[in-house]
Design a protein around this motif. Structure first.
Motif, PDB file in Angstrom:
ATOM      1  N   VAL A 141       0.931  -1.086  -0.052  1.00 56.83           N
ATOM      2  CA  VAL A 141       0.214  -0.092   0.002  1.00 56.83           C
ATOM      3  C   VAL A 141       0.877   1.068  -0.020  1.00 56.83           C
ATOM      4  CG1 VAL A 141      -2.086   1.132   1.084  1.00 56.83           C
ATOM      5  CG2 VAL A 141      -1.640  -1.190   1.483  1.00 56.83           C
ATOM      6  N   ASP A 142       1.105   1.848  -1.298  1.00 60.87           N
ATOM      7  CA  ASP A 142       1.970   2.767  -1.399  1.00 60.87           C
ATOM      8  C   ASP A 142       1.410   4.179  -0.923  1.00 60.87           C
ATOM      9  OD1 ASP A 142       4.381   4.252  -2.337  1.00 60.87           O
ATOM     10  OD2 ASP A 142       3.430   4.450  -4.310  1.00 60.87           O
ATOM     11  N   GLU A 143       2.085   4.840  -0.453  1.00 61.20           N
ATOM     12  CA  GLU A 143       1.479   6.268  -0.015  1.00 61.20           C
ATOM     13  C   GLU A 143       0.387   6.172   1.342  1.00 61.20           C
ATOM     14  OE1 GLU A 143       2.795   9.185   0.188  1.00 61.20           O
ATOM     15  OE2 GLU A 143       4.214   8.926  -1.430  1.00 61.20           O
ATOM     16  N   PHE A 144       0.535   4.846   1.967  1.00 61.08           N
ATOM     17  CA  PHE A 144      -0.229   4.637   2.773  1.00 61.08           C
ATOM     18  C   PHE A 144      -0.283   5.930   3.986  1.00 61.08           C
ATOM     19  CE2 PHE A 144      -1.116   2.790   7.076  1.00 61.08           C
ATOM     20  CZ  PHE A 144      -2.311   1.787   7.086  1.00 61.08           C
ATOM     21  N   MET A 145       0.835   5.908   4.381  1.00 64.09           N
ATOM     22  CA  MET A 145       0.968   6.903   5.734  1.00 64.09           C
ATOM     23  C   MET A 145       0.321   8.232   5.368  1.00 64.09           C
ATOM     24  SD  MET A 145       2.780   4.840   7.367  1.00 64.09           S
ATOM     25  CE  MET A 145       4.012   3.592   7.238  1.00 64.09           C
ATOM     26  N   SER A 146       0.278   8.705   4.311  1.00 60.87           N
ATOM     27  CA  SER A 146      -0.236  10.099   4.174  1.00 60.87           C
ATOM     28  C   SER A 146      -1.800   9.978   4.349  1.00 60.87           C
ATOM     29  CB  SER A 146      -0.011  10.799   2.676  1.00 60.87           C
ATOM     30  OG  SER A 146      -0.628  11.949   2.441  1.00 60.87           O
ATOM     31  N   ALA A 147      -2.297   9.252   3.612  1.00 59.98           N
ATOM     32  CA  ALA A 147      -3.824   8.913   3.807  1.00 59.98           C
ATOM     33  C   ALA A 147      -4.303   8.391   5.207  1.00 59.98           C
ATOM     34  CB  ALA A 147      -4.299   7.786   2.695  1.00 59.98           C
ATOM     35  N   TYR A 148      -3.285   7.702   5.995  1.00 61.09           N
ATOM     36  CA  TYR A 148      -3.764   7.110   7.397  1.00 61.09           C
ATOM     37  C   TYR A 148      -3.617   8.493   8.023  1.00 61.09           C
ATOM     38  CZ  TYR A 148      -3.247   4.394  11.856  1.00 61.09           C
ATOM     39  OH  TYR A 148      -3.273   4.082  13.019  1.00 61.09           O
ATOM     40  N   ASN A 149      -2.549   9.145   8.148  1.00 57.03           N
ATOM     41  CA  ASN A 149      -2.256  10.258   9.026  1.00 57.03           C
ATOM     42  C   ASN A 149      -3.349  11.372   8.838  1.00 57.03           C
ATOM     43  OD1 ASN A 149      -0.032   8.765   9.916  1.00 57.03           O
ATOM     44  ND2 ASN A 149       1.677  10.163   8.966  1.00 57.03           N
ATOM     45  N   HIS A 150      -3.736  11.468   7.672  1.00 54.59           N
ATOM     46  CA  HIS A 150      -4.802  12.741   7.476  1.00 54.59           C
ATOM     47  C   HIS A 150      -6.284  11.919   7.735  1.00 54.59           C
ATOM     48  CE1 HIS A 150      -2.066  15.724   6.096  1.00 54.59           C
ATOM     49  NE2 HIS A 150      -1.567  14.745   5.129  1.00 54.59           N
ATOM     50  N   GLY A 151      -6.336  10.981   8.220  1.00 57.59           N
ATOM     51  CA  GLY A 151      -7.809  10.226   8.430  1.00 57.59           C
ATOM     52  C   GLY A 151      -8.589   9.874   7.216  1.00 57.59           C
ATOM     53  N   GLU A 188       2.518 -10.867   3.748  1.00 58.22           N
ATOM     54  CA  GLU A 188       3.654  -9.948   3.725  1.00 58.22           C
ATOM     55  C   GLU A 188       2.887  -8.325   3.433  1.00 58.22           C
ATOM     56  OE1 GLU A 188       7.815  -9.784   4.457  1.00 58.22           O
ATOM     57  OE2 GLU A 188       6.653 -11.636   4.716  1.00 58.22           O
ATOM     58  N   VAL A 189       3.168  -7.633   4.204  1.00 62.15           N
ATOM     59  CA  VAL A 189       2.462  -6.129   3.981  1.00 62.15           C
ATOM     60  C   VAL A 189       3.635  -5.374   4.039  1.00 62.15           C
ATOM     61  CG1 VAL A 189       0.884  -4.326   4.594  1.00 62.15           C
ATOM     62  CG2 VAL A 189       0.304  -6.534   4.946  1.00 62.15           C
ATOM     63  N   VAL A 190       3.620  -4.289   2.794  1.00 63.50           N
ATOM     64  CA  VAL A 190       4.546  -3.040   2.680  1.00 63.50           C
ATOM     65  C   VAL A 190       3.762  -1.849   2.813  1.00 63.50           C
ATOM     66  CG1 VAL A 190       6.248  -1.820   1.301  1.00 63.50           C
ATOM     67  CG2 VAL A 190       6.145  -4.468   1.481  1.00 63.50           C
ATOM     68  N   LEU A 191       3.972  -0.842   3.622  1.00 65.25           N
ATOM     69  CA  LEU A 191       3.333   0.551   3.509  1.00 65.25           C
ATOM     70  C   LEU A 191       4.321   1.535   3.411  1.00 65.25           C
ATOM     71  CD1 LEU A 191       1.308  -0.081   7.000  1.00 65.25           C
ATOM     72  CD2 LEU A 191       0.758  -0.540   4.590  1.00 65.25           C
ATOM     73  N   THR A 192       4.144   2.398   2.603  1.00 66.20           N
ATOM     74  CA  THR A 192       5.091   3.686   2.257  1.00 66.20           C
ATOM     75  C   THR A 192       4.807   4.883   2.782  1.00 66.20           C
ATOM     76  OG1 THR A 192       4.605   4.068   0.199  1.00 66.20           O
ATOM     77  CG2 THR A 192       5.894   2.137   0.307  1.00 66.20           C
ATOM     78  N   GLY A 193       5.481   5.788   2.877  1.00 67.86           N
ATOM     79  CA  GLY A 193       5.164   7.146   3.097  1.00 67.86           C
ATOM     80  C   GLY A 193       5.735   7.834   4.339  1.00 67.86           C
ATOM     81  N   ARG A 194       5.627   9.207   4.454  1.00 64.79           N
ATOM     82  CA  ARG A 194       6.261   9.974   5.437  1.00 64.79           C
ATOM     83  C   ARG A 194       5.583   9.627   6.929  1.00 64.79           C
ATOM     84  NH1 ARG A 194       8.786  15.251   2.916  1.00 64.79           N
ATOM     85  NH2 ARG A 194       9.297  14.465   0.947  1.00 64.79           N
ATOM     86  N   ASP A 195       6.495   9.863   7.896  1.00 63.48           N
ATOM     87  CA  ASP A 195       5.890  10.185   9.107  1.00 63.48           C
ATOM     88  C   ASP A 195       5.090   8.784   9.911  1.00 63.48           C
ATOM     89  OD1 ASP A 195       7.176  12.576   9.509  1.00 63.48           O
ATOM     90  OD2 ASP A 195       5.741  13.317   8.529  1.00 63.48           O
ATOM     91  N   PRO A 196       5.366   7.640   9.916  1.00 64.62           N
ATOM     92  CA  PRO A 196       4.492   6.678  10.451  1.00 64.62           C
ATOM     93  C   PRO A 196       4.252   6.739  11.865  1.00 64.62           C
ATOM     94  CG  PRO A 196       6.858   5.726  10.141  1.00 64.62           C
ATOM     95  CD  PRO A 196       6.810   6.939   9.555  1.00 64.62           C
TER      96      PRO A 196
END
Length: 174
Positions: free
Chosen positions: A104-114, A133-141
């Motif tokens: 899930v690419d750019e997961f952190m952005s979507a997750y962090n912004h709700g 196996e799961v890969v999450l990418t993005g800034r500020d986990p």
């Protein structure tokens, strides 16, 4: 049965998505079943066409919302519904199709912004199929994601052309 682990590729440097694409190619080349899902992107970047040529399933949100900071409150609500649905669909596919790797690419952005309901995402990540196996990418986990992760790789920006006004270039950043 192997135990699937959780990877986080984070940081402010270039290469998080590229690393995830590389792992998708490696996994598919080894006969693993992969799904590459992108949040906050429109499916037009160069890696998408290559993943498709390689037969690696891909999904993204069909609706375009733009940057979070430019969204109205109504658009944020719509985006939250759309991205949560995208994540839930990818998670369902991973379970139903017995996938080996979900990215899930750019997961952190979507997750962090709700824009992905955090409770939904955490429940899936904690209770995912044992071998997935799961890969999450993005800034500020977030701290809770860091705690769940088995791998955390930080890609740090030391220098970037964008800082000198050079826009993203097709085939390199796009």
């Amino acid at each position: 049965m192997k135990k699937g682990l959780l990877h986080i590729y984070c940081g402010d440097g270039k290469g998080k998505s590229t690393a995830a694409v590389g792992l998708a190619v490696r996994a598919a080349g080894s006969g693993l079943r992969v799904l590459f899902c992108q949040c906050m992107k429109d499916g037009t970047s160069g890696e998408v066409s290559m993943l498709q040529k390689l037969g690696i399933p891909y999904c993204c949100c069909q609706e375009k919302f733009g940057f979070f900071w430019n969204m109205t409150e109504e658009q944020k609500e719509q985006a939250a519904h759309a991205y949560t649905h995208l994540f839930e669909d990818a998670a369902r596919r991973a379970e139903e199709e017995g996938l080996d790797l979900l990215i899930v690419d750019e997961f952190m952005s979507a997750y962090n912004h709700g824009l992905i309901y955090q409770k939904t995402a955490l429940e899936f990540l904690k209770n995912r199929p044992q071998s997935l196996e799961v890969v999450l990418t993005g800034r500020d986990p977030s701290p809770e994601l860091l705690e769940l992760a088995d791998y955390v790789s930080e890609i740090r920006k030391v220098k970037h052309p964008y800082d000198r006004g050079i826009s993203a270039r097709k085939g390199i950043e796009l």
